[in-house]
Design a protein around this motif. Sequence first.
Motif, mmCIF file in Angstrom:
data_model
loop_
_atom_site.group_PDB
_atom_site.id
_atom_site.type_symbol
_atom_site.label_atom_id
_atom_site.label_comp_id
_atom_site.label_asym_id
_atom_site.label_seq_id
_atom_site.Cartn_x
_atom_site.Cartn_y
_atom_site.Cartn_z
ATOM 1 N N GLY A 260 0.870 -1.399 0.009
ATOM 2 C CA GLY A 260 -0.121 -0.051 0.119
ATOM 3 C C GLY A 260 0.759 1.355 -0.028
ATOM 4 O O GLY A 260 0.327 2.359 -0.266
ATOM 5 N N ASP A 261 2.047 1.151 0.380
ATOM 6 C CA ASP A 261 2.910 2.240 0.491
ATOM 7 C C ASP A 261 4.410 1.920 0.160
ATOM 8 O O ASP A 261 5.331 1.909 0.979
ATOM 9 N N PRO A 262 4.894 2.034 -1.354
ATOM 10 C CA PRO A 262 6.028 1.595 -1.785
ATOM 11 C C PRO A 262 7.094 2.453 -1.050
ATOM 12 O O PRO A 262 6.926 3.503 -0.704
ATOM 13 N N ILE A 263 8.281 2.039 -0.930
ATOM 14 C CA ILE A 263 9.537 2.481 -0.025
ATOM 15 C C ILE A 263 10.236 3.007 -1.179
ATOM 16 O O ILE A 263 10.781 2.369 -2.037
ATOM 17 N N PRO A 264 11.178 4.132 -0.752
ATOM 18 C CA PRO A 264 12.319 4.536 -1.573
ATOM 19 C C PRO A 264 13.167 3.637 -1.275
ATOM 20 O O PRO A 264 13.588 2.963 0.019
ATOM 21 N N PHE A 265 14.109 3.245 -2.257
ATOM 22 C CA PHE A 265 15.352 2.135 -2.305
ATOM 23 C C PHE A 265 16.564 2.985 -3.071
ATOM 24 O O PHE A 265 16.765 2.604 -3.947
ATOM 25 N N PRO A 266 16.719 4.174 -2.120
ATOM 26 C CA PRO A 266 17.721 4.785 -3.041
ATOM 27 C C PRO A 266 19.246 4.216 -2.952
ATOM 28 O O PRO A 266 19.540 3.290 -2.217
ATOM 29 N N LEU A 267 20.243 4.528 -3.641
ATOM 30 C CA LEU A 267 21.541 3.944 -3.661
ATOM 31 C C LEU A 267 22.178 3.842 -2.391
ATOM 32 O O LEU A 267 21.921 5.082 -1.606
ATOM 33 N N ARG A 268 22.740 2.880 -1.813
ATOM 34 C CA ARG A 268 23.467 2.610 -0.703
ATOM 35 C C ARG A 268 22.387 2.453 0.612
ATOM 36 O O ARG A 268 22.822 2.347 1.835
ATOM 37 N N ARG A 269 21.135 2.458 0.252
ATOM 38 C CA ARG A 269 20.154 2.101 1.498
ATOM 39 C C ARG A 269 20.322 0.565 1.529
ATOM 40 O O ARG A 269 20.416 -0.450 0.948
ATOM 41 N N ILE A 270 20.038 0.137 2.838
ATOM 42 C CA ILE A 270 20.014 -1.176 3.425
ATOM 43 C C ILE A 270 18.618 -1.478 3.973
ATOM 44 O O ILE A 270 18.052 -0.555 4.769
ATOM 45 N N VAL A 271 18.250 -2.600 3.417
ATOM 46 C CA VAL A 271 17.108 -3.061 3.960
ATOM 47 C C VAL A 271 17.421 -4.558 4.523
ATOM 48 O O VAL A 271 17.791 -5.489 3.728
ATOM 49 N N THR A 272 16.834 -4.805 5.719
ATOM 50 C CA THR A 272 17.066 -6.203 6.336
ATOM 51 C C THR A 272 15.786 -6.819 6.410
ATOM 52 O O THR A 272 14.618 -6.346 6.672
ATOM 53 N N ILE A 273 15.818 -7.885 5.659
ATOM 54 C CA ILE A 273 14.427 -8.834 5.414
ATOM 55 C C ILE A 273 14.504 -10.034 6.724
ATOM 56 O O ILE A 273 15.393 -10.754 6.617
ATOM 57 N N ARG A 274 13.456 -9.863 7.504
ATOM 58 C CA ARG A 274 13.389 -10.755 8.593
ATOM 59 C C ARG A 274 12.273 -11.898 8.175
ATOM 60 O O ARG A 274 11.118 -11.207 7.889
ATOM 61 N N THR A 275 12.283 -13.155 8.423
ATOM 62 C CA THR A 275 11.532 -14.187 8.246
ATOM 63 C C THR A 275 11.189 -15.098 9.459
ATOM 64 O O THR A 275 12.438 -15.088 10.051
ATOM 65 N N ALA A 276 10.034 -15.319 9.412
ATOM 66 C CA ALA A 276 9.760 -16.385 10.754
ATOM 67 C C ALA A 276 9.813 -17.824 10.088
ATOM 68 O O ALA A 276 8.918 -18.440 10.126
ATOM 69 N N CYS A 277 11.080 -18.481 9.837
ATOM 70 C CA CYS A 277 11.061 -19.611 9.225
ATOM 71 C C CYS A 277 11.951 -20.307 9.984
ATOM 72 O O CYS A 277 12.874 -19.740 10.618
ATOM 73 N N PRO A 278 12.128 -21.630 9.919
ATOM 74 C CA PRO A 278 13.177 -22.407 10.762
ATOM 75 C C PRO A 278 14.475 -21.960 10.512
ATOM 76 O O PRO A 278 15.002 -21.503 9.395
ATOM 77 N N HIS A 279 15.328 -22.215 11.345
ATOM 78 C CA HIS A 279 16.532 -21.931 11.417
ATOM 79 C C HIS A 279 17.429 -22.717 10.535
ATOM 80 O O HIS A 279 17.090 -23.870 10.238
ATOM 81 N N LEU A 280 18.419 -22.059 9.772
ATOM 82 C CA LEU A 280 19.381 -22.869 9.009
ATOM 83 C C LEU A 280 20.559 -23.384 9.442
ATOM 84 O O LEU A 280 21.239 -22.754 10.405
ATOM 85 N N GLY A 281 21.074 -24.456 9.013
ATOM 86 C CA GLY A 281 22.235 -25.096 9.514
ATOM 87 C C GLY A 281 23.338 -24.361 8.811
ATOM 88 O O GLY A 281 23.289 -23.465 8.110
ATOM 89 N N LYS A 282 24.535 -24.725 9.433
ATOM 90 C CA LYS A 282 25.927 -23.909 9.005
ATOM 91 C C LYS A 282 26.048 -24.466 7.560
ATOM 92 O O LYS A 282 25.626 -25.527 6.998
ATOM 93 N N GLY A 283 26.753 -23.640 6.917
ATOM 94 C CA GLY A 283 26.972 -23.990 5.293
ATOM 95 C C GLY A 283 26.368 -22.787 4.392
ATOM 96 O O GLY A 283 25.813 -21.745 4.943
ATOM 97 N N LYS A 284 26.307 -23.209 3.041
ATOM 98 C CA LYS A 284 25.937 -22.180 2.236
ATOM 99 C C LYS A 284 24.650 -22.480 1.911
ATOM 100 O O LYS A 284 24.050 -23.784 1.889
ATOM 101 N N HIS A 285 23.712 -21.427 1.642
ATOM 102 C CA HIS A 285 22.438 -21.558 1.346
ATOM 103 C C HIS A 285 21.940 -20.614 0.108
ATOM 104 O O HIS A 285 22.515 -19.594 -0.246
#
Length: 113
Positions: free
Chosen positions: A73-98
Amino acid sequence: MALIPSLLLKQLYTFGSLQNIEGGVQFSLKNRLSDATLKEIEQIKLDGRDVALTAVTLDLGDGDIRTLDQLAGDPIPFPLRRIVTIRTACPHLGKGKHKIEIKFKTDLGVERR
């Protein structure tokens, strides 16, 4: 809508940001490409498994946390150098590449002359 090659999209992911947190997993994207507006996140997959979008929040910094419904409903500006952290409520990942897959819609801030 333009298709952006995955090689360029890989530049958005902040290396080493994928981590287990209390109640889920998070990772960060930093805009290293061009000014844009983030309009929608359509899909997130971790290791080939869909993440429930109702359980995703975006941390825009300075205490500004948004759900994906709010983003629609309200898009966000995503200018150069901006950081967005995406948080999910999903099961933890094991060590290694994903593998992270994300499908989203933006408007690029391209100036035409």
